[in-house]
Design a protein around this motif. Structure first.
Motif, mmCIF file in Angstrom:
data_model
loop_
_atom_site.group_PDB
_atom_site.id
_atom_site.type_symbol
_atom_site.label_atom_id
_atom_site.label_comp_id
_atom_site.label_asym_id
_atom_site.label_seq_id
_atom_site.Cartn_x
_atom_site.Cartn_y
_atom_site.Cartn_z
ATOM 1 N N GLU A 6 -39.720 19.249 15.552
ATOM 2 C CA GLU A 6 -40.173 18.701 17.050
ATOM 3 C C GLU A 6 -40.925 17.588 17.253
ATOM 4 O O GLU A 6 -40.685 16.798 18.055
ATOM 5 N N THR A 7 -41.818 17.448 16.371
ATOM 6 C CA THR A 7 -43.059 16.254 16.417
ATOM 7 C C THR A 7 -42.192 14.852 16.056
ATOM 8 O O THR A 7 -42.257 14.169 16.856
ATOM 9 N N ILE A 8 -41.222 15.151 15.149
ATOM 10 C CA ILE A 8 -40.558 13.994 14.883
ATOM 11 C C ILE A 8 -39.568 13.492 15.750
ATOM 12 O O ILE A 8 -39.258 12.516 16.197
ATOM 13 N N ASP B 287 -39.278 6.237 9.389
ATOM 14 C CA ASP B 287 -39.480 5.470 10.366
ATOM 15 C C ASP B 287 -40.796 5.669 11.285
ATOM 16 O O ASP B 287 -41.560 4.713 11.285
ATOM 17 N N MET B 288 -40.992 6.698 11.560
ATOM 18 C CA MET B 288 -42.172 7.349 12.245
ATOM 19 C C MET B 288 -43.278 7.066 11.583
ATOM 20 O O MET B 288 -44.329 6.534 11.905
ATOM 21 N N ARG B 289 -43.316 7.488 10.292
ATOM 22 C CA ARG B 289 -44.429 7.409 9.492
ATOM 23 C C ARG B 289 -44.957 6.141 9.130
ATOM 24 O O ARG B 289 -45.965 5.745 9.028
ATOM 25 N N THR B 290 -43.819 5.137 8.949
ATOM 26 C CA THR B 290 -44.159 3.623 8.625
ATOM 27 C C THR B 290 -44.795 3.131 9.868
ATOM 28 O O THR B 290 -45.851 2.385 9.632
ATOM 29 N N LYS B 291 -44.201 3.290 11.031
ATOM 30 C CA LYS B 291 -44.752 2.696 12.161
ATOM 31 C C LYS B 291 -46.130 3.238 12.351
ATOM 32 O O LYS B 291 -47.116 2.638 12.813
#
Length: 174
Positions: free
Chosen positions: A41-43, A73-77
């Motif tokens: 859900e978070t992602i 992508d989320m973790r990288t950003k």
């Protein structure tokens, strides 16, 4: 989970929202067997707020297919942190420039370092599926992106077929 996906897609573009199929249910179930519900859900909340991913995550099958990429992508950003508006040169260094006329070498499970036009813009998973021939050439988004990619469609399968033919020919000779 499927209701969340459907509601988000319907809020963005009601024309693309469709009811979940059994395949969507199965793929989301597979995803939830590997990941926790809160993580998914978070992602997904992050992805539906990102214009890059909105058009890709339209059903449960696509969410399962691209979940690892979206997560990365989320973790990288988030690791980069907020962008500060200091110098324009620093911002230019962080922004990759992708030339669509320049091919990018992509490797898959069946092919090694094949040039793909638009490979820097398209997802790696799409390019690998293109090389492995997972979809028909008429439905392949990589072939649709640039006609020059049609020559390398399913090239990985062709190489393995040639190797198998060569082995069977050598066995027949012996």
């Amino acid at each position: 989970m499927l209701t969340l996906i459907h509601d988000r897609v319907a809020a963005i573009d009601p024309k693309t929202a469709r009811p979940a199929s059994m395949r969507d249910r199965r793929k989301v179930h597979e995803l939830l067997m590997e990941r926790s519900l809160t993580e998914v859900e978070t992602i997904l909340d992050w992805a539906y707020g990102n214009p890059r991913w909105i058009s890709w995550l339209v059903d449960g099958t696509m969410v399962e297919r691209y979940f690892a990429q979206v997560s990365l992508d989320m973790r990288t950003k988030r690791a980069r942190g907020p962008q500060h508006s200091g110098s324009h040169a620093a911002a230019a260094e962080l922004t990759p420039v992708h030339d669509p006329d320049r091919p990018v070498a992509v490797s898959s499970g069946l092919a090694w370092r094949v040039p793909v036009y638009g490979g820097g813009i398209l997802s790696i998973a799409l390019c690998q599926a293109h090389l492995d021939g997972e979809t028909k050439q008429a439905e392949c988004p990589v072939c649709a992106y640039d006609r020059r990619n049609q020559a390398s469609h399913a090239i990985g399968l062709e190489k393995t077929d040639r190797a198998e033919d060569k082995e069977s020919h050598e066995e027949a000779k012996a």
